[in-house]
Design a protein around this motif. Structure first.
Motif, PDB file in Angstrom:
ATOM      1  N   ILE A 135      43.546  36.761  42.739  1.00 28.16           N
ATOM      2  CA  ILE A 135      42.621  36.179  41.698  1.00 28.16           C
ATOM      3  C   ILE A 135      41.780  37.198  41.401  1.00 28.16           C
ATOM      4  O   ILE A 135      41.094  37.908  42.086  1.00 28.16           O
ATOM      5  N   GLY A 136      41.688  37.229  39.888  1.00 30.57           N
ATOM      6  CA  GLY A 136      40.674  38.348  39.543  1.00 30.57           C
ATOM      7  C   GLY A 136      39.778  37.495  38.451  1.00 30.57           C
ATOM      8  O   GLY A 136      39.908  36.220  38.187  1.00 30.57           O
ATOM      9  N   ASP A 137      38.864  38.402  37.583  1.00 31.49           N
ATOM     10  CA  ASP A 137      38.053  37.448  36.634  1.00 31.49           C
ATOM     11  C   ASP A 137      38.768  37.621  35.202  1.00 31.49           C
ATOM     12  O   ASP A 137      39.592  38.995  35.185  1.00 31.49           O
ATOM     13  N   VAL A 138      38.396  37.029  34.346  1.00 29.73           N
ATOM     14  CA  VAL A 138      39.065  37.417  32.768  1.00 29.73           C
ATOM     15  C   VAL A 138      38.630  38.510  32.317  1.00 29.73           C
ATOM     16  O   VAL A 138      37.317  39.084  32.251  1.00 29.73           O
ATOM     17  N   GLN A 139      39.502  39.188  31.886  1.00 33.39           N
ATOM     18  CA  GLN A 139      39.289  40.831  31.153  1.00 33.39           C
ATOM     19  C   GLN A 139      38.406  41.770  32.179  1.00 33.39           C
ATOM     20  O   GLN A 139      37.817  42.403  31.611  1.00 33.39           O
ATOM     21  N   SER A 140      38.941  41.620  33.550  1.00 33.02           N
ATOM     22  CA  SER A 140      38.156  42.716  34.416  1.00 33.02           C
ATOM     23  C   SER A 140      38.892  43.598  34.781  1.00 33.02           C
ATOM     24  O   SER A 140      38.358  44.391  35.791  1.00 33.02           O
ATOM     25  N   GLY A 141      40.001  43.735  34.553  1.00 29.67           N
ATOM     26  CA  GLY A 141      41.103  44.890  34.822  1.00 29.67           C
ATOM     27  C   GLY A 141      41.995  44.812  35.836  1.00 29.67           C
ATOM     28  O   GLY A 141      42.483  45.482  36.704  1.00 29.67           O
ATOM     29  N   TYR A 313      57.055  37.748  45.163  1.00 31.68           N
ATOM     30  CA  TYR A 313      56.373  37.247  44.049  1.00 31.68           C
ATOM     31  C   TYR A 313      54.860  37.487  44.107  1.00 31.68           C
ATOM     32  O   TYR A 313      54.266  36.686  45.111  1.00 31.68           O
ATOM     33  N   VAL A 314      54.210  37.988  43.125  1.00 33.29           N
ATOM     34  CA  VAL A 314      52.925  38.276  43.258  1.00 33.29           C
ATOM     35  C   VAL A 314      52.378  37.814  41.932  1.00 33.29           C
ATOM     36  O   VAL A 314      52.472  38.489  40.801  1.00 33.29           O
ATOM     37  N   GLY A 315      51.553  36.469  41.896  1.00 33.84           N
ATOM     38  CA  GLY A 315      51.040  36.091  40.802  1.00 33.84           C
ATOM     39  C   GLY A 315      49.751  36.739  40.411  1.00 33.84           C
ATOM     40  O   GLY A 315      48.762  36.944  41.406  1.00 33.84           O
ATOM     41  N   PHE A 316      49.291  37.049  39.208  1.00 32.30           N
ATOM     42  CA  PHE A 316      47.938  37.643  39.095  1.00 32.30           C
ATOM     43  C   PHE A 316      47.288  36.460  38.044  1.00 32.30           C
ATOM     44  O   PHE A 316      47.915  36.216  37.024  1.00 32.30           O
ATOM     45  N   THR A 317      46.137  36.076  38.389  1.00 31.69           N
ATOM     46  CA  THR A 317      45.617  35.184  37.374  1.00 31.69           C
ATOM     47  C   THR A 317      43.871  35.327  37.523  1.00 31.69           C
ATOM     48  O   THR A 317      43.516  35.678  38.453  1.00 31.69           O
ATOM     49  N   ALA A 318      43.380  34.910  36.438  1.00 30.12           N
ATOM     50  CA  ALA A 318      41.874  34.734  36.474  1.00 30.12           C
ATOM     51  C   ALA A 318      41.593  32.978  36.640  1.00 30.12           C
ATOM     52  O   ALA A 318      40.338  32.883  36.981  1.00 30.12           O
ATOM     53  N   THR A 319      42.453  32.296  36.537  1.00 27.90           N
ATOM     54  CA  THR A 319      42.276  30.993  36.503  1.00 27.90           C
ATOM     55  C   THR A 319      43.438  30.170  37.495  1.00 27.90           C
ATOM     56  O   THR A 319      44.354  29.730  36.938  1.00 27.90           O
ATOM     57  N   LEU A 562      39.158  26.955  29.231  1.00 30.59           N
ATOM     58  CA  LEU A 562      38.092  27.329  28.918  1.00 30.59           C
ATOM     59  C   LEU A 562      37.733  28.899  29.050  1.00 30.59           C
ATOM     60  O   LEU A 562      37.463  29.703  28.436  1.00 30.59           O
ATOM     61  N   MET A 563      38.084  29.317  30.473  1.00 35.49           N
ATOM     62  CA  MET A 563      37.800  30.593  30.867  1.00 35.49           C
ATOM     63  C   MET A 563      38.707  31.517  30.420  1.00 35.49           C
ATOM     64  O   MET A 563      38.237  32.900  29.899  1.00 35.49           O
ATOM     65  N   GLN A 564      40.073  31.266  29.923  1.00 34.44           N
ATOM     66  CA  GLN A 564      41.110  32.136  29.242  1.00 34.44           C
ATOM     67  C   GLN A 564      40.432  32.202  27.887  1.00 34.44           C
ATOM     68  O   GLN A 564      40.818  33.361  27.244  1.00 34.44           O
ATOM     69  N   MET A 565      39.728  31.123  27.200  1.00 35.46           N
ATOM     70  CA  MET A 565      39.271  31.516  25.895  1.00 35.46           C
ATOM     71  C   MET A 565      38.243  32.633  25.884  1.00 35.46           C
ATOM     72  O   MET A 565      37.821  32.977  24.666  1.00 35.46           O
ATOM     73  N   GLY A 566      37.763  32.916  26.916  1.00 33.03           N
ATOM     74  CA  GLY A 566      36.450  33.725  26.980  1.00 33.03           C
ATOM     75  C   GLY A 566      36.604  35.194  26.906  1.00 33.03           C
ATOM     76  O   GLY A 566      36.849  35.951  27.851  1.00 33.03           O
ATOM     77  N   ARG A 567      37.277  35.645  25.617  1.00 35.52           N
ATOM     78  CA  ARG A 567      37.629  36.930  25.391  1.00 35.52           C
ATOM     79  C   ARG A 567      36.442  37.793  25.431  1.00 35.52           C
ATOM     80  O   ARG A 567      36.667  38.838  25.534  1.00 35.52           O
TER      81      ARG A 567
END
Length: 920
Positions: A135-141, A313-319, A562-567
């Motif tokens: 779990i990371g943040d949107v657009q955080s690297g 299997y490793v999923g990466f997501t901010a949400t 909403l969080m993914q829309m936060g470009r």
């Protein structure tokens, strides 16, 4: 920063060895040395040294994780004998070319070491299949993190690496390019077309090694791509990389090709160890159990995993909400789901220079100044518009946002950022036809401004006779003049405007044209200056380079949407002070709420790590929150008639931010509360005056629960207060047998509305709250910027100074918070495990009058003014905190809601995918 300054910074960063001690004198000497070939003025040297200080001061904490208990650690011991050539060159690349400092790289190194240890040893004789989530943040690297993980996996002996991007080809190509630079070391297009080798990224550091790129920046996997591979994968010594978009046809072709040409004839399995990374793992991968494409994609992913005898299997997501809340109606189904991260969940921490939700939407956030309201857009293009609606005129707020983009471009030019990309985002519709209509009027407005600026930008004060200049001067005074330490006045900016805005273009960006219209590479030398108008394609994964201004007017309430829309989240080094995010007050409220929920999700990982809990514990704990209703079962909630789920109240605070619009009900709640306080006094329960108590508000302590049951039973809560259903709460309190809810504390909130009044039998100031109107539900929404009724400080009700200090010190230690003063979430004071009474907070609320100087006019302003004047008694809002006490079972109840009430609560979009979007 100009080109010479950037060159000096890059050269200085290359000279600083990781973990070395850096002095002021060393930085100054290095700047002077490299300024000999990249001439700088004295002021530019000072600015360069300051920028280096900022880069070197950036920190990133290690993440935290929960894992299944039987996993055997292996990686740290294996590292003694493993090669590190792939990781070494990527580390050098990050330091010398990405300009990351040693602290950030060391944290990335440590975090990915932990992730590697959570996988399985590829050299093991045993078969395995591991599933985890990062779990990371949107657009955080996150890309840098999984690129580091891929490099370490290659060093460890993983032979096949499959990276799934989102559903958009532009995103796949963007990701392939980053892996070419960060892992392969070669231009994948040239590599796959048998052209001359073109070294890129890490290839320029150590060209003696490389990965084998099957896909390229020009081509996803297809049958002809597979046929070009000579022999079987087992005959290729280098690690093999596939970068695929999540498309059922592509995934099916890959699975068939792997099975046909690479599986062992005896067991029909592939015996090479495989790592599958699923970027945007909440998008299309989760099994929704319908016969649509997401289910097909989910099935294809599972087929790929089962094809290998050793797979991760490793999923990466901010949400991550959809990944954790697989099916809200069945706990067992969640546990059995194939892609549930049953083996580990890892929560990343972003670097300190990351501009994220918590820093924009929290009450004391560093970047709250970026937020601007655009509620006037409703008059021009309502939230719930249709496909054939047309925007004929630009809203005033959108004009201000565009003018701010013009001014921001001028400031960046003056700061020496001339060849850097700059983008403005306009996301107000999911319909492509509507996006095109918006593009036409915006393009017309931009061209008109460009013409007038070209003709008159050099005539000084006389330019004020033209509308474009008077308007932009107004925007500068309103949004820029008060920026601390802004180096330039209006006169300087006016002279720079023509060169700054002449090359700005307006383009729609959607599935059919994203690759063409969002192509920054074509303008690498001079920098693209773009106003991008779109919807879904601008909401998932794609990076908008140099995003300066965001104009957002959408009504989705889904957490992940909403969080993914936060470009606008990401890194804005050198220009964060001039960035703006325009959105409705309602959207600001929701982002504030979601920011708290997302932060708490990560905090829960760290708490559970300290308690040695598992991903199963974490998934069940988090999804037992009432707020899971807002993030789960998107497909099911389109058709379901009723919804039931288990809800835990332990460690939770529930509130009544929605108030009946009916004045008679408001009056009844006030009369009830007045009688309740009077009864307590008559029965001998006085206001507490103990000096050892932390809170100085009016407090009544140790009430038997019978008083609370009687009071709540008569209180009228609006149905939109989903977690404050009186009948359910009364049932839980009444049925409690372990004693944790036997005695209660009550606080009467004291606000800041002058003057003090005699309210509920005590002298207090009313609590002021802004409010919105929900006409369809006949409700007032008490909000402000946090969409909450309560105040975190009041959660300390009934606690002594020493207990509050014990709770806060434990939190600071767990999350490595210094001694600085900090406001903690109110839930902290209930989930510490320390024994305390449940707490009822009574909020006597005064509706906040409208500001007469508001720039945007709300369509409900007249109604609001009437409500403020007509409500004769204070509004009574309630908050209840339920303690989570060590050694006691959670209080859980079954919550039911029907589809109509669910939709009324979240005002969901009429669909989740982009209308007419071509996701190719």
């Amino acid at each position: 920063m100009n080109d010479n300054q950037n060159n000096v910074i890059s050269h200085v960063m290359m000279q600083i060895e990781p973990n070395s001690v850096i002095s002021e004198e060393m930085i100054a000497n290095l700047v002077n040395i490299f300024a000999l070939v990249n001439p700088l003025s004295d002021d530019e040297k000072i600015e360069t040294i300051s920028a280096l200080h900022s880069k070197l001061a950036i920190r990133m904490d290690r993440g935290s994780y929960v894992k299944e208990k039987d996993h055997v650690t292996w990686y740290y011991t294996a590292k003694r004998n493993l090669p590190t050539v792939y990781w070494d060159r990527y580390r050098t690349y990050l330091f010398k070319y990405a300009n990351l400092n040693s602290d950030v790289i060391d944290s990335l190194d440590s975090s990915t070491d932990e992730m590697m240890d959570l996988l399985c040893d590829p050299r093991s004789e045993f078969h395995f299949q591991r599933k985890g989530l990062v779990i990371g943040d949107v657009q955080s690297g996150k890309t840098a993190t999984y690129t580091a993980l891929i490099n370490k996996a290659a060093d460890a002996g993983y032979r096949i690496i499959i990276l799934l991007t989102g559903t958009i080809e532009k995103l796949r190509r963007q990701t392939q390019g980053r892996l070419d630079e960060g892992f392969i070391g070669l231009d994948s297009t040239a590599f796959n077309r048998d052209k001359d080798t073109v070294l890129v990224g890490v290839g320029n550091i150590n060209p003696s090694i490389s990965g084998w790129a099957v896909t390229s920046t020009s081509s996803d996997f297809n049958t002809s791509t597979g046929s070009k591979l000579s022999g079987k994968l087992s005959g290729i010594n280098d690690p093999v990389l596939f970068v695929l978009k999540k498309n059922s046809s592509v995934l099916s072709k890959l699975e068939q090709w792997l099975r046909l040409y690479n599986a062992n004839p005896a067991d029909k399995k592939i015996h090479l160890p495989m790592l599958l990374i699923d970027d945007e793992a909440d998008n299309a991968s989760v099994n929704t159990k319908n016969e649509d494409s997401p289910t097909t994609i989910n099935a294809n992913i599972r087929k790929l995993l089962k094809l290998f005898v050793k797979s991760n299997y490793v999923g990466f997501t901010a949400t991550p909400f959809a990944n954790i809340f697989i099916d809200p109606e069945s706990n067992q189904e969640m546990l059995d789901d194939d892609l549930f991260p049953k083996d580990f969940i890892y929560a990343l921490e972003p670097p300190t220079n990351y501009v994220g939700a918590r820093s924009m939407f929290s009450e004391d956030g560093k970047y709250t100044f970026m937020l601007k309201e655009n509620d006037d857009c409703e008059y021009y293009l309502p939230f719930n518009h249709k496909k054939d609606d047309v925007l004929n005129k630009i809203p005033g707020s959108m004009k201000e946002a565009i003018a701010s983009f013009f001014i921001g471009n001028a400031i960046r030019d003056l700061r020496g950022h001339n060849n850097k990309h700059r983008t403005m985002l306009i996301n107000v519709s999911r319909f492509i036809d509507v996006q095109e209509s918006i593009s036409k009027v915006v393009d017309s407005f931009v061209r008109e401004c460009q013409r007038e600026v070209k003709n008159y930008h050099l005539i000084g004060e006389e330019a004020m006779q033209y509308d474009t200049f008077t308007f932009m001067k107004h925007v500068f005074d309103k949004h820029f003049a008060s920026i601390p330490k802004l180096e330039y006045n209006w006169e300087t900016i006016q002279r720079s405007l023509h060169e700054a805005i002449a090359s700005i273009v307006v383009r729609t960006v959607n599935g059919g044209n994203a690759s063409k219209n969002l192509n920054y590479d074509e303008c690498e030398e001079d920098g693209l200056r773009l106003i991008a108008i779109g919807g879904y394609s601008l909401s998932r994964g794609l990076t908008l380079e140099g995003l300066l201004i965001s104009y957002f007017y959408r009504n989705s309430k889904m957490y992940d949407t909403l969080m993914q829309m936060g470009r606008w989240f990401g890194y804005r080094d050198g220009y964060s002070d001039i960035c703006q995010v325009w959105m409705s007050e309602t959207a600001i409220d929701w982002y504030s709420y979601i920011s708290v929920a997302s932060d708490e999700l990560r905090r829960e990982v760290r708490r559970m790590q300290a308690d040695n809990r598992t991903p199963m514990d974490f998934g069940l704990c988090v999804r037992s929150d009432i707020n899971a209703l807002l993030v789960t079962a998107r497909n099911k909630m389109k058709t379901a008639t009723n919804h039931t789920m288990a809800v835990s109240l332990n460690g939770k605070v529930v509130e009544t931010p929605f108030i009946h619009l009916d004045k008679e009900i408001v009056a009844l709640n006030y009369s009830l509360t007045e009688s309740f306080i009077s009864l307590l006094k008559n029965d001998g329960y006085d206001i507490a005056t103990d000096d050892s108590l932390e809170l100085k508000n009016n407090q009544i302590l140790n009430l038997p629960k019978a008083y609370i049951i009687d009071y709540l039973s008569a209180y009228r809560s609006h149905y939109l207060n989903m977690d404050f259903k009186v009948s359910d709460l009364v049932g839980i309190i009444n049925d409690n047998v372990n004693g944790t809810l036997d005695n209660w504390d009550v606080v009467i909130a004291n606000g800041n509305a002058d003057p003090a009044e005699r309210i509920l039998g005590v002298d207090i100031k009313l609590v002021e709250r802004k409010f919105g109107i929900r006409e369809e539900a006949k409700a007032l929404q008490l909000s402000g910027k946090k969409s909450r009724l309560g105040s975190p400080n009041l959660a300390k009700g009934g606690l002594t100074h020493s207990i509050v200090k014990e709770i806060e010190d434990a939190e600071k230690k767990l999350f490595k918070i210094g001694d600085e003063k900090k406001t903690f979430a109110q839930e902290l004071y209930f989930r510490s495990g320390i024994r305390r009474n449940p707490l009822l907070v009574i909020y006597p609320v005064k509706l906040k009058p409208l500001s007469k100087n508001a720039d945007n006019v709300d369509k409900h302003d007249d109604i609001k003014a009437k409500i403020v004047n007509e409500y004769k008694t204070p509004i009574i809002g309630l908050s209840i905190g339920f303690p989570q006490i060590h050694g006691f079972e959670s209080e859980v109840y079954q919550y039911k809601i029907n589809l109509i009430k669910y939709r009324e609560l979240i005002e969901m979009d009429h669909g989740y995918e982009e209308e007419d979007e071509i996701l190719n």
